[in-house]
Design an enzyme around this catalytic site. Structure first.
Site: not given
Length: 278
Positions: A43, A118, A159
């Site tokens: 990320e 995301k 994440c």
């Protein structure tokens, strides 16, 4: 037996895209020289900059980002597939100045063939006093993604998404055999939860979980956990870094292991409808 040689790149990304590319390039070249045909980065691979007075100037569109364009060229030069775990780029949404935290899948000709923004942004108040409001600077995505590759079907996550098992279950039911979880985990949450969450998602889905991570003290002041990890579909750890330093982590994936794990525990086929909790 169908196999693929992969490499995860663990980084300590600087605060500019030029610095991010300079940091990544030798590690990607090392991975390709070692035989990897699929290379995954963490990320925030292009830049990590949380200082507001510098961030606006650092974030540009995907097609103007020096690290993104450099990695596309590198994929074509080396003849490898690269997953940019995420790049922090302009979202392109009119009226919303927030950036996108975007995974980009690049094929071996240098073309972007898949992308994912995301879904779950990191808005938390940790017990150690750290506070994060990712939603103030990142526009969350609006859909899950699975993309075909020569090695198998790849599902996308980033994440904080690791804490939402229903996302991973949907990716697996959509045919994902591998799920990428590029991350920049905090030290406190990483030490407590990182490995447990990765192994749990692998076991629940019968997927390979590929988790390249940021690690160490960054230019913008944040600290990240590192400990990049490759987990097999039975929950076994195939490779992991035991530190925060930049490195290349490699493994050969036996893609037939996915069907074996799912045949042994066919839980993806056993969902039942039930009444809401009362």
């Amino acid at each position: 037996m169908t196999t693929v040689d992969i490499a995860l790149i663990q980084t300590r990304t600087p605060a500019t895209a030029a610095g991010g590319l300079a940091h990544l390039e030798p590690l990607v070249r090392q991975a390709a020289a070692g035989g990897a045909t699929f290379v995954l980065t963490p990320e925030g691979s292009n830049l990590l900059e949380q200082r507001r007075d510098r961030r606006a100037d650092a974030v540009v569109g995907q097609d103007a980002d020096e690290a993104v364009m450099g990695l596309c060229a590198l994929a074509a030069e080396l003849g490898v597939w690269i997953l940019i775990g995420s790049a922090i780029v302009a979202s392109g949404h009119h009226g919303d100045a927030r950036a996108a935290n975007r995974s980009l899948l690049i094929d071996d000709t240098g073309q972007v063939v898949g992308r994912y923004d995301k879904l779950h942004v990191f808005d938390v108040d940790l017990p150690n006093g750290e506070t994060y409001r990712e939603s103030s600077t990142i526009r969350p995505g609006d859909g899950a993604r699975v993309v075909d590759t020569p090695f198998g079907r790849l599902g996308f996550a980033i994440c904080y998404d690791i804490r939402f098992p229903h996302l991973f279950r949907q990716l697996a039911k959509a045919g994902a055999q591998m799920i990428a979880v590029p991350a920049a985990f905090t030290v406190q949450t990483g030490e407590a939860h990182w490995e447990t969450l990765l192994r749990a998602r692998a076991i629940e889905t019968g997927c390979f979980i590929l988790a390249p991570a940021q690690g160490g003290q960054h230019e913008d002041g944040r600290r990240t956990w590192g400990r990049s990890m490759i987990v097999g579909p039975w929950g076994e750890v195939l490779a992991k870094a035991d530190h925060d330093e930049p490195c290349v982590l490699t493994a050969t994936l036996d893609m037939d292991a996915v069907s074996r794990a799912r045949a042994a525990v066919p839980s993806l086929r056993h969902d039942r409808e039930f009444d809401p909790v009362r």
